[in-house]
Design a protein around this motif. Structure first.
Motif, mmCIF file in Angstrom:
data_model
loop_
_atom_site.group_PDB
_atom_site.id
_atom_site.type_symbol
_atom_site.label_atom_id
_atom_site.label_comp_id
_atom_site.label_asym_id
_atom_site.label_seq_id
_atom_site.Cartn_x
_atom_site.Cartn_y
_atom_site.Cartn_z
ATOM 1 N N ASN A 116 -42.231 -25.706 3.672
ATOM 2 C CA ASN A 116 -42.196 -24.533 2.816
ATOM 3 C C ASN A 116 -42.395 -23.231 3.602
ATOM 4 N N GLU A 117 -43.243 -23.277 4.620
ATOM 5 C CA GLU A 117 -43.445 -22.080 5.472
ATOM 6 C C GLU A 117 -42.156 -21.730 6.203
ATOM 7 N N PHE A 118 -41.416 -22.724 6.531
ATOM 8 C CA PHE A 118 -40.076 -22.582 7.096
ATOM 9 C C PHE A 118 -40.027 -21.667 8.319
ATOM 10 N N LYS A 119 -40.726 -22.093 9.365
ATOM 11 C CA LYS A 119 -40.642 -21.325 10.609
ATOM 12 C C LYS A 119 -39.348 -21.721 11.322
ATOM 13 N N PHE A 120 -38.305 -21.096 10.921
ATOM 14 C CA PHE A 120 -36.984 -21.514 11.372
ATOM 15 C C PHE A 120 -36.058 -20.304 11.399
ATOM 16 N N THR A 121 -35.419 -20.067 12.538
ATOM 17 C CA THR A 121 -34.534 -18.907 12.668
ATOM 18 C C THR A 121 -33.106 -19.363 12.972
ATOM 19 N N MET A 122 -32.188 -18.416 13.005
ATOM 20 C CA MET A 122 -30.806 -18.751 13.367
ATOM 21 C C MET A 122 -30.739 -19.293 14.795
ATOM 22 N N LYS A 123 -31.673 -18.842 15.629
ATOM 23 C CA LYS A 123 -31.719 -19.357 17.012
ATOM 24 C C LYS A 123 -31.996 -20.862 16.999
ATOM 25 N N ASP A 124 -32.922 -21.280 16.149
ATOM 26 C CA ASP A 124 -33.232 -22.709 16.024
ATOM 27 C C ASP A 124 -31.990 -23.464 15.533
ATOM 28 N N TYR A 125 -31.321 -22.831 14.582
ATOM 29 C CA TYR A 125 -30.118 -23.444 14.015
ATOM 30 C C TYR A 125 -29.058 -23.631 15.109
ATOM 31 N N GLU A 126 -28.857 -22.580 15.885
ATOM 32 C CA GLU A 126 -27.852 -22.665 16.961
ATOM 33 C C GLU A 126 -28.200 -23.739 17.985
ATOM 34 N N LYS A 127 -29.495 -23.895 18.239
ATOM 35 C CA LYS A 127 -29.933 -24.944 19.176
ATOM 36 C C LYS A 127 -29.530 -26.324 18.665
ATOM 37 N N ILE A 128 -29.705 -26.507 17.359
ATOM 38 C CA ILE A 128 -29.347 -27.798 16.746
ATOM 39 C C ILE A 128 -27.850 -28.064 16.937
ATOM 40 N N ILE A 129 -27.051 -27.039 16.682
ATOM 41 C CA ILE A 129 -25.592 -27.202 16.781
ATOM 42 C C ILE A 129 -25.191 -27.501 18.230
ATOM 43 N N LYS A 130 -25.837 -26.795 19.147
ATOM 44 C CA LYS A 130 -25.526 -27.003 20.559
ATOM 45 C C LYS A 130 -25.851 -28.437 20.967
ATOM 46 N N ASN A 131 -26.987 -28.921 20.489
ATOM 47 C CA ASN A 131 -27.402 -30.294 20.774
ATOM 48 C C ASN A 131 -26.350 -31.296 20.266
ATOM 49 N N ILE A 132 -25.868 -31.076 19.050
ATOM 50 C CA ILE A 132 -24.861 -31.985 18.470
ATOM 51 C C ILE A 132 -23.574 -31.939 19.304
ATOM 52 N N LYS A 133 -23.163 -30.720 19.669
ATOM 53 C CA LYS A 133 -21.933 -30.569 20.459
ATOM 54 C C LYS A 133 -22.047 -31.294 21.796
ATOM 55 N N LYS A 134 -23.166 -31.043 22.456
ATOM 56 C CA LYS A 134 -23.374 -31.633 23.783
ATOM 57 C C LYS A 134 -23.317 -33.153 23.721
ATOM 58 N N THR A 135 -24.046 -33.713 22.729
ATOM 59 C CA THR A 135 -24.091 -35.172 22.612
ATOM 60 C C THR A 135 -22.697 -35.736 22.361
ATOM 61 N N SER A 136 -21.932 -35.091 21.479
ATOM 62 C CA SER A 136 -20.616 -35.648 21.159
ATOM 63 C C SER A 136 -19.689 -35.586 22.376
ATOM 64 N N LEU A 137 -19.785 -34.502 23.135
ATOM 65 C CA LEU A 137 -18.954 -34.399 24.344
ATOM 66 C C LEU A 137 -19.300 -35.494 25.342
ATOM 67 N N LYS A 138 -20.604 -35.733 25.483
ATOM 68 C CA LYS A 138 -21.051 -36.787 26.401
ATOM 69 C C LYS A 138 -20.517 -38.150 25.934
ATOM 70 N N ASN A 139 -20.620 -38.377 24.628
ATOM 71 C CA ASN A 139 -20.124 -39.639 24.075
ATOM 72 C C ASN A 139 -18.630 -39.810 24.328
ATOM 73 N N MET A 140 -17.881 -38.738 24.111
ATOM 74 C CA MET A 140 -16.437 -38.835 24.265
ATOM 75 C C MET A 140 -16.070 -39.074 25.726
ATOM 76 N N ASP A 141 -16.754 -38.368 26.595
ATOM 77 C CA ASP A 141 -16.492 -38.503 28.022
ATOM 78 C C ASP A 141 -16.708 -39.955 28.476
ATOM 79 N N GLU A 142 -17.799 -40.548 27.996
ATOM 80 C CA GLU A 142 -18.075 -41.946 28.350
ATOM 81 C C GLU A 142 -16.974 -42.877 27.852
#
Ligand SMILES: [Zn+2]
Ligand SMILES: [Zn+2]
Length: 376
Positions: A116-142
């Protein structure tokens, strides 16, 4: 007499290059000596290529053993797995110092306060997206490396299937009425559909997966915990327990479908069937709002998918689509399009609303979550 002229022959490499290019668009030229030998022996322009270099992907005839540029042994084409048979086991992780072992230790009053306090910013959001992108690229490369995939040599459907497998497992079915569904990190596609519908279905289901993964990221960030199956079940629950989140989830998936196929051809049936069964539970304005929020999520998901779907692949997908769909776009469905989206601030508020109400509902329904959990 004519035979005697043979000693004056040489290969016109420029012409050969042009002809080869037309015959095999990905053909690479080798040394002049190679062609001379090959032509003398076979007396034909077309040399069957049954081998390839696992490093540079150049194709070679059967009698060759090595790629002299990369200095490696050649592989036989039979070692290339069809994309459909490639086993994928992609893992998406979010790390945090806490790790919760069961629903009771996650769904506490303290954690509800944190959410409920929701200590969460767009920066946190972007980090999440970057993490997903990175993982998928690694998976595809493998996958590409392990299975010697030649990206220039696979169909449009194969291409989309390959990138879908960088996110989730993909299975096929040949029964029932639904075109596809997403469950337990697995997309199931009906393979009786033509390839354009398989592509649309795959993108739609992938969008559901990605929205759930974004939820996982948000929860892990707020609770400072690592992702596990319990967190995953809570995210799935949040996106499905209430019509408001189900509408957001469906609209976002429909939008992604439209973006990567052709607007006017996507099928809004899942969204519409939720609206139909609601029976006045939400006002038209509220329903429009779920679409706007869905647009925000869809934009993020499109951004993730665009790593793989570039202009060329997008054009190919459209070609496949036009080829299979001669009817006119469905203008009635197009009227359902909502072109609004929320500002960053509004978007964060929407996420806050989704997770707090969803988390509260999850606290009251631990039995239901246990059922989901066992249902794997
Ligand atoms: Zn090579
Ligand atoms: Zn759906």
């Amino acid at each position: 007499m004519l035979n005697e002229l043979s000693e004056f022959l040489e290969v016109d490499y420029d012409k050969k290059k042009l002809i080869d290019k037309a015959l095999h668009p990905t053909y690479c030229l080798r040394s002049p000596r190679f062609y001379k030998d090959a032509l003398m022996e076979k007396c034909e322009y077309r040399i069957p290529h049954t081998k390839f270099c696992p490093k540079c992907n150049r194709k070679y005839p059967e009698k060759e053993n090595f790629c002299m540029d990369c200095l490696v042994s050649l592989k036989h084409v039979s070692e290339r797995k069809p994309i459909r048979d490639i086993e994928a086991n992609p893992v998406f992780a979010f790390k945090g110092k806490n790790s919760f072992e069961d629903f009771k230790s996650i769904l506490t009053e303290d954690n509800l306060v944190r959410i409920n306090e929701f200590k969460f910013t767009m920066k946190d959001y972007e980090k999440i997206i970057k993490n997903i992108k990175k993982t998928s690229l690694k998976n595809m490369d493998e996958m590409i490396k392990e299975n010697y995939v030649d990206l220039n040599d696979i169909s449009t459907l194969g291409n989309v299937l390959l990138f879908a497998k960088s996110f989730v497992k993909v299975d096929y079915k040949s029964y029932g009425q639904v075109l596809g569904y997403f469950e337990n990190d697995k997309i199931v596609i009906d393979d009786r559909q033509n390839s354009s519908l398989q592509i649309t279905t795959m993108i739609h289901e992938l969008a559901h997966f990605l929205l759930k993964e974004i939820m996982n990221g948000v929860l892990c960030r707020l609770l400072k915990c690592s992702k596990n199956r319990h967190i995953d079940v809570i995210s799935t629950y949040i996106l499905s327990y209430d019509n408001f989140t189900r509408l957001i989830d469906e609209y976002s998936a429909h939008c992604c479908e439209g973006r990567f196929t052709m607007y006017g051809y996507q099928d809004y049936s899942s969204f519409l069937s939720i609206v139909k069964q609601m029976d006045g539970e939400m006002t038209p304005e509220e329903i429009e709002m779920t679409k706007s929020i869905g647009n925000n999520f869809a934009n993020t998901i499109k951004d993730i998918l665009e790593i793989f779907i570039d202009r060329d692949l997008l054009d190919d997908i459209k070609d496949v689509f036009e080829h299979h769909n001669v009817e006119k776009p469905n203008y009635e469905m197009l009227k359902l399009e909502n072109c609004n989206r929320l500002t960053d601030e509004g978007y964060l508020k929407a996420i806050w609303l989704i997770v707090t109400t969803g988390f509260k509902a999850a606290m009251d329904n631990i039995e239901k979550l246990e059922e989901y959990y066992k249902g794997e």
